[in-house]
Motif scaffolding. Structure first.
Motif, mmCIF file in Angstrom:
data_model
loop_
_atom_site.group_PDB
_atom_site.id
_atom_site.type_symbol
_atom_site.label_atom_id
_atom_site.label_comp_id
_atom_site.label_asym_id
_atom_site.label_seq_id
_atom_site.Cartn_x
_atom_site.Cartn_y
_atom_site.Cartn_z
ATOM 1 N N ALA A 133 0.834 -1.208 0.000
ATOM 2 C CA ALA A 133 0.000 0.000 0.000
ATOM 3 C C ALA A 133 0.868 1.257 0.000
ATOM 4 C CB ALA A 133 -0.926 -0.006 1.209
ATOM 5 N N VAL A 134 1.973 1.201 0.759
ATOM 6 C CA VAL A 134 2.870 2.360 0.819
ATOM 7 C C VAL A 134 3.541 2.582 -0.524
ATOM 8 C CG1 VAL A 134 4.973 3.262 1.879
ATOM 9 C CG2 VAL A 134 3.281 2.086 3.290
ATOM 10 N N VAL A 135 4.084 1.502 -1.091
ATOM 11 C CA VAL A 135 4.844 1.623 -2.330
ATOM 12 C C VAL A 135 3.927 2.007 -3.491
ATOM 13 C CG1 VAL A 135 6.264 0.341 -3.981
ATOM 14 C CG2 VAL A 135 6.589 0.002 -1.535
ATOM 15 N N ALA A 136 2.720 1.457 -3.490
ATOM 16 C CA ALA A 136 1.806 1.702 -4.596
ATOM 17 C C ALA A 136 1.275 3.133 -4.606
ATOM 18 C CB ALA A 136 0.640 0.717 -4.536
ATOM 19 N N GLY A 137 1.542 3.889 -3.552
ATOM 20 C CA GLY A 137 1.095 5.279 -3.580
ATOM 21 C C GLY A 137 0.467 5.737 -2.280
ATOM 22 N N GLY A 138 0.382 4.841 -1.316
ATOM 23 C CA GLY A 138 -0.023 5.282 0.012
ATOM 24 C C GLY A 138 -1.521 5.346 0.221
ATOM 25 N N VAL A 139 -1.855 5.723 1.430
ATOM 26 C CA VAL A 139 -3.246 5.757 1.853
ATOM 27 C C VAL A 139 -3.385 7.012 2.707
ATOM 28 C CG1 VAL A 139 -2.651 4.286 3.827
ATOM 29 C CG2 VAL A 139 -5.012 4.441 3.086
ATOM 30 N N ASP A 140 -4.535 7.690 2.633
ATOM 31 C CA ASP A 140 -4.638 8.937 3.392
ATOM 32 C C ASP A 140 -5.892 8.982 4.261
ATOM 33 O OD1 ASP A 140 -6.173 8.967 1.169
ATOM 34 O OD2 ASP A 140 -5.665 10.986 0.516
ATOM 35 N N THR A 141 -6.200 7.839 4.878
ATOM 36 C CA THR A 141 -7.376 7.802 5.746
ATOM 37 C C THR A 141 -7.052 8.208 7.174
ATOM 38 O OG1 THR A 141 -6.848 5.537 6.299
ATOM 39 C CG2 THR A 141 -8.391 5.866 4.505
ATOM 40 N N GLY A 142 -5.778 8.342 7.503
ATOM 41 C CA GLY A 142 -5.408 8.369 8.913
ATOM 42 C C GLY A 142 -5.441 6.939 9.425
ATOM 43 N N TRP A 143 -4.884 6.701 10.619
ATOM 44 C CA TRP A 143 -4.812 5.300 11.048
ATOM 45 C C TRP A 143 -6.162 4.792 11.497
ATOM 46 C CZ3 TRP A 143 -5.340 2.842 15.936
ATOM 47 C CH2 TRP A 143 -5.600 3.695 17.004
ATOM 48 N N THR A 144 -7.172 5.703 11.632
ATOM 49 C CA THR A 144 -8.462 5.286 12.161
ATOM 50 C C THR A 144 -9.433 4.796 11.085
ATOM 51 O OG1 THR A 144 -9.130 7.581 12.014
ATOM 52 C CG2 THR A 144 -8.362 6.828 14.138
ATOM 53 N N PHE A 145 -9.122 4.968 9.827
ATOM 54 C CA PHE A 145 -9.978 4.493 8.733
ATOM 55 C C PHE A 145 -11.431 4.943 8.883
ATOM 56 C CE2 PHE A 145 -6.594 1.250 8.965
ATOM 57 C CZ PHE A 145 -6.164 1.234 7.664
ATOM 58 N N TYR A 146 -11.649 6.153 9.370
ATOM 59 C CA TYR A 146 -13.031 6.582 9.600
ATOM 60 C C TYR A 146 -13.868 6.541 8.329
ATOM 61 C CZ TYR A 146 -12.572 8.305 14.422
ATOM 62 O OH TYR A 146 -12.409 8.404 15.778
ATOM 63 N N THR A 147 -15.080 5.985 8.467
ATOM 64 C CA THR A 147 -16.056 6.034 7.381
ATOM 65 C C THR A 147 -16.847 7.332 7.526
ATOM 66 O OG1 THR A 147 -17.598 4.874 8.781
ATOM 67 C CG2 THR A 147 -16.318 3.543 7.242
ATOM 68 N N PRO A 148 -17.473 7.863 6.489
ATOM 69 C CA PRO A 148 -17.453 7.404 5.099
ATOM 70 C C PRO A 148 -16.236 7.884 4.309
ATOM 71 C CG PRO A 148 -18.965 9.244 5.347
ATOM 72 C CD PRO A 148 -18.399 8.990 6.691
ATOM 73 N N LEU A 149 -15.323 8.622 4.973
ATOM 74 C CA LEU A 149 -14.125 9.077 4.263
ATOM 75 C C LEU A 149 -13.401 7.904 3.613
ATOM 76 C CD1 LEU A 149 -12.162 11.516 3.770
ATOM 77 C CD2 LEU A 149 -10.933 10.746 5.794
ATOM 78 N N SER A 150 -13.168 6.852 4.395
ATOM 79 C CA SER A 150 -12.385 5.729 3.879
ATOM 80 C C SER A 150 -13.184 4.884 2.897
ATOM 81 C CB SER A 150 -11.931 4.851 5.045
ATOM 82 O OG SER A 150 -13.055 4.422 5.772
ATOM 83 N N SER A 151 -14.514 4.802 3.103
ATOM 84 C CA SER A 151 -15.274 3.861 2.294
ATOM 85 C C SER A 151 -15.856 4.494 1.039
ATOM 86 C CB SER A 151 -16.397 3.237 3.126
ATOM 87 O OG SER A 151 -17.251 4.230 3.623
ATOM 88 N N LEU A 152 -15.964 5.815 1.006
ATOM 89 C CA LEU A 152 -16.619 6.439 -0.147
ATOM 90 C C LEU A 152 -15.734 7.404 -0.920
ATOM 91 C CD1 LEU A 152 -20.172 7.318 1.180
ATOM 92 C CD2 LEU A 152 -19.501 5.462 -0.342
ATOM 93 N N TYR A 153 -14.933 8.185 -0.209
ATOM 94 C CA TYR A 153 -14.367 9.348 -0.872
ATOM 95 C C TYR A 153 -12.935 9.186 -1.350
ATOM 96 C CZ TYR A 153 -18.557 11.508 0.850
ATOM 97 O OH TYR A 153 -19.863 11.796 1.086
ATOM 98 N N LEU A 154 -12.126 8.460 -0.606
ATOM 99 C CA LEU A 154 -10.700 8.481 -0.915
ATOM 100 C C LEU A 154 -10.364 7.529 -2.051
ATOM 101 C CD1 LEU A 154 -9.248 8.680 2.657
ATOM 102 C CD2 LEU A 154 -9.562 10.506 0.991
ATOM 103 N N ASN A 155 -9.487 8.009 -2.923
ATOM 104 C CA ASN A 155 -9.124 7.217 -4.080
ATOM 105 C C ASN A 155 -7.702 6.683 -3.927
ATOM 106 O OD1 ASN A 155 -9.457 6.031 -6.535
ATOM 107 N ND2 ASN A 155 -8.776 7.819 -7.690
ATOM 108 N N THR A 156 -7.371 6.233 -2.715
ATOM 109 C CA THR A 156 -6.023 5.706 -2.501
ATOM 110 C C THR A 156 -6.109 4.229 -2.116
ATOM 111 O OG1 THR A 156 -6.176 6.549 -0.259
ATOM 112 C CG2 THR A 156 -4.982 7.897 -1.846
ATOM 113 N N HIS A 157 -5.000 3.655 -1.673
ATOM 114 C CA HIS A 157 -4.954 2.205 -1.472
ATOM 115 C C HIS A 157 -5.502 1.795 -0.111
ATOM 116 C CE1 HIS A 157 -2.286 3.007 -4.806
ATOM 117 N NE2 HIS A 157 -2.589 1.787 -5.213
#
Lengths: 542, 227
Positions: A133-157
């Motif tokens: 996930a890091v190498v492919a371009g990362g993730v920007d949810t924060g470590w808490t993976f809060y929804t709906p940010l993580s489940s609907l909006y973010l276009n990262t890994h």
């Protein structure tokens, strides 16, 4: 002549009993598995540390020194996810716990050695997915993976990162299961529950949290993934879902997980303080039961993360009171350590410096925790650097100091060799100074209103941020020094002997490094632990 | 001890005394694996528990929509499947008993029956229910054509339906796989009246999976149903 030849004949122990990469990757020896974890965890700590360094560098300037906001978001997410799930949670249980638990119990191995190896592979599978996930371009949810940010909006890994955490969770579950069964069923003759070292008690408490909490975070992340993948409504408010439900499920694990990060560390400190004060621990039963109390109350306080989420005032009230209640067993521990130190013959070896540093940092972190448990004050400092400072004092000041202290204390047992004591003490002091310089200014920053998770900040916060970044560079140096001399020591360090600290623990009665099955014959325990008063009377300790 | 006549007897003799090297004796080994299994089942309860909780929360919020969803499930088939699963629990219990009394042929027969009943359950679940539900347009995110009232909340019901029954079916598939191994071990004569631990532990797992279904069936099919 012949006896001299026997003396110089190289001894067989767990490190040299077998050679080659295969003998390590297929080992079921808990001590070798501890090394596998040590390597993996050091690697993940490095990734998390580099991310932290880049963030601190960026915050040197109010407008951001070198990073785009998106990159900054990815860095703090990676830093948080990796440090929490791949360093802090597994660090002491998987490394020191694996190495020491059977030895402290007088057992030949954990109850399920193959399961133990399996849990390392599961951990590595989750870790690899995380690295992907890091190498492919990362993730920007924060470590808490809060929804709906993580489940609907973010276009990262998000899927890869959450999948990595999901998989790694099963490694925690299996480790916890293995430890509980080992503690229940594998104790040597005479080793009653109240003769157990306090490190074992803390492992027991942490294992309970692993067993009860981890499945919940695993399934919550799976639900988040299902929502994201199939675009169905579980947490999505537009479809009738409740995003706060995700927070409930997430924090049901993730708050107790904070105690997984600190309880094992407390266990280490409870070993270090008596050893280097040459005194029996004060209030053994209180220290032991306070671990269980922290684990138990820890399951009832998750709502204090959600004071501003819209939960009812009454729920907030209950969670606030329960959160403050955790301070009682925590304070019991601190008071008992202090009482143990009182009139002890204290020696300031490197592990002891970490232990004393732990007490200081944990006390600050714990007291500021009371601020955050108070609903009114939490409204003010919510999601500010005050929170950052608080949980770094607990989780980094607490967990990392305990981890490093433990590594330094048991290093002679793990390798059979000593490290340069002067360097070790210098490193411990550098870490303590660097840590305070990094995180203390953040209490002030947070109180003044600097929010977390932003790549830029108003110019009035400049000075304190510069101080914090300067502290971080000192802290970083402090982490690099032990890496160098410990690597040196593993190969060239002077031979340690079985019990260099003159400790009374069962693990020190076997040779260093121990043989594959730890003891030549199963020990029989006849004494309470920490019998340092016998040492003072001049009675030799086995 | 008498002569060892056949290869199977030799293996039997060998395995009867087999205690893993970390344990002192067979009692300790047996107690450790039992405790381990029960703890594992506790983690499973927590695992399912989070989904059960979420389901209950939403069922409470959207009672009507969830009842509409319930009506679209095939309750008679679900009931038949429940019966099939309870029968498989019975054969599993008999398999454990056969293992404890050292009756190898019986053990194998009961294991095969349990496997077959499990397969019947999975066949009904996959072919008669899931594929049917999918074709009817009740698969949220994949094929959703339901256009009645409360469409979002009915979708949520089906979402939970697929998640809960999906995780349950996954557990059954894992169980079938383990049973293949156990059957092979039984055929090789690895179990005896002294050494039946894996069968007993697997029995606990299988009963657990059945109990989960016993909760799922009323929660998903029966609550609010009208006949």
């Amino acid at each position: 002549m012949s006896s001299a030849e026997v003396a110089i004949e190289p001894r067989i122990h767990y490190l040299n009993v077998d050679y080659g990469i295969k003998s390590w990757l297929l080992t079921t020896d808990h001590k070798r598995i501890a090394w596998l974890y040590l390597m993996a965890i050091t690697f993940f700590f490095t990734i998390g540390g580099v991310a932290a360094t880049l963030m601190r560098l960026n915050l040197l300037e109010p407008q951001g020194l070198l990073l785009e906001p998106e990159t900054y978001n990815k860095l703090f997410s990676i830093h948080g996810i990796i440090m929490v799930f791949f360093f802090l949670v597994p660090s002491i249980p998987a490394v020191l716990g694996n190495f020491l638990l059977p030895m402290m119990l007088g057992a030949r191995d954990v109850a399920f050695p193959r399961l133990n190896l399996l849990s390392w592979y599961i951990f590595m599978t989750g870790g690899s997915l995380m690295v992907y996930a890091v190498v492919a371009g990362g993730v920007d949810t924060g470590w808490t993976f809060y929804t709906p940010l993580s489940s609907l909006y973010l276009n990262t890994h998000v899927m890869a990162a959450a999948g990595g955490v999901f998989i790694a969770g099963f490694s925690s579950i299996l480790t916890g299961l293995n430890f509980v069964v080992t503690i229940h069923k594998m104790r040597a003759p005479g080793l009653t529950w109240f003769r157990l070292p306090l490190f074992v008690w803390s492992m027991y408490a942490a294992s309970i949290i692993f067993i009860i909490g981890t499945p919940v975070v695993a399934i919550s992340l799976a639900l988040m993934g299902i929502e994201r993948f199939f675009h169905v409504g579980i947490f999505d408010p537009a479809l009738g879902g409740d995003p706060v439900l995700f927070q409930h499920l997430f924090w049901f694990y993730s708050h107790p997980a904070v105690y997984v990060m600190i309880l094992p560390s407390m266990g280490v400190i409870s070993e270090l303080i008596p050893t280097f004060s040459k005194k029996k621990i004060f209030g053994y039963h209180f220290v032991a039961f306070s671990s269980i109390a922290i684990a138990a109350i820890g399951f009832l306080v998750w709502g204090h993360h959600m004071f501003v989420s819209g939960q009812s005032v009454y729920a907030g009230l209950v969670f606030s009171a329960l959160s403050m209640a955790v301070a009682i067993p925590s304070a019991i521990k601190v008071f008992n350590w202090t009482a143990t130190l009182y009139k002890g013959s204290i020696s300031y070896e490197a592990p002891m410096l970490y232990a004393l540093g732990f007490i200081g940092l944990f006390t600050i972190g714990g007291l500021t925790g009371l601020y955050l448990a108070s609903m009114g004050l939490d409204q003010h400092v919510h999601d500010t650097y005050f929170v950052i400072a608080h949980f770094h004092y607990i989780m980094v000041g607490g967990a990392v100091m305990g981890y490093l202290g433990g590594i330094h204390y048991w290093w002679p047992k793990m390798t059979g060799r000593l490290y340069p004591d002067g360097w070790a003490r210098v490193a411990a002091i550098i870490i303590f100074v660097g840590f305070n310089l990094t995180f203390f200014p953040q209490f002030i920053l947070g109180y003044l209103g600097m929010p977390r998770r932003y790549a830029v900040y108003p110019a009035e916060f400049h000075t304190l941020n510069v101080v914090s970044t300067a502290g971080a560079s000192i802290l970083g140096l402090g982490y690099i020094i032990p890496l160098i001399y410990l690597a040196w020591s593993a190969r060239y360090g002077p031979i340690a002997g079985p019990n260099p600290w003159k400790s009374t623990g069962l693990e020190w009665t076997t040779s260093s490094p121990p043989i594959t099955h730890n003891f030549e014959e199963t020990p029989v325990v006849t004494e309470e632990p920490y019998g340092y008063d016998r040492l003072a009377e001049g009675i030799p300790v086995a | 001890m008498g002569m060892i006549a056949s290869r199977r007897e030799y293996q039997l003799h060998n395995t009867q005394t087999a205690v893993y090297e970390q344990f002192d004796d067979r009692t300790q080994q047996h107690e450790a694996s039992s405790l381990g299994m029960w703890i594992f089942l506790a983690t499973e309860i927590m695992f399912f528990g989070a989904v059960f909780t979420s389901y209950t929360v939403y069922r409470n919020l959207y009672t009507t929509a969830f009842e509409i969803g319930s009506h679209h499930l095939n309750t008679p088939i679900g009931a038949i499947n429940t019966a099939v699963l309870i029968c498989s629990s019975l054969t599993m219990a008999l398999a454990v008993h056969a293992a404890q009394t050292g009756k190898r042929k019986q053990l194998m027969a009961y294991l095969v029956s349990t496997m077959l009943l499990g397969c019947v359950f999975l066949f009904i679940k996959f072919v008669l229910e899931w594929i049917h539900d999918y074709k009817e347009g009740f698969a949220p995110g994949l094929h959703w054509t339901y256009a009645g009232p409360h469409t979002n909340q009915v979708a949520m019901f089906f979402c939970f339906y697929f998640i809960l029954t999906g995780i349950h079916a996954t557990h059954m598939i894992v169980g079938e796989g383990i049973m293949v191994v156990l059957l092979y071990m039984a055929w090789k004569g690895r179990f005896s009246a002294e050494r039946y631990n894996p069968i007993e532990m697997f029995g606990l797992y299988w009963h657990f999976v059945d109990i989960i279904w016993i909760f799922l069936f009323p929660l998903l099919y029966l609550l609010g149903a009208h006949f």
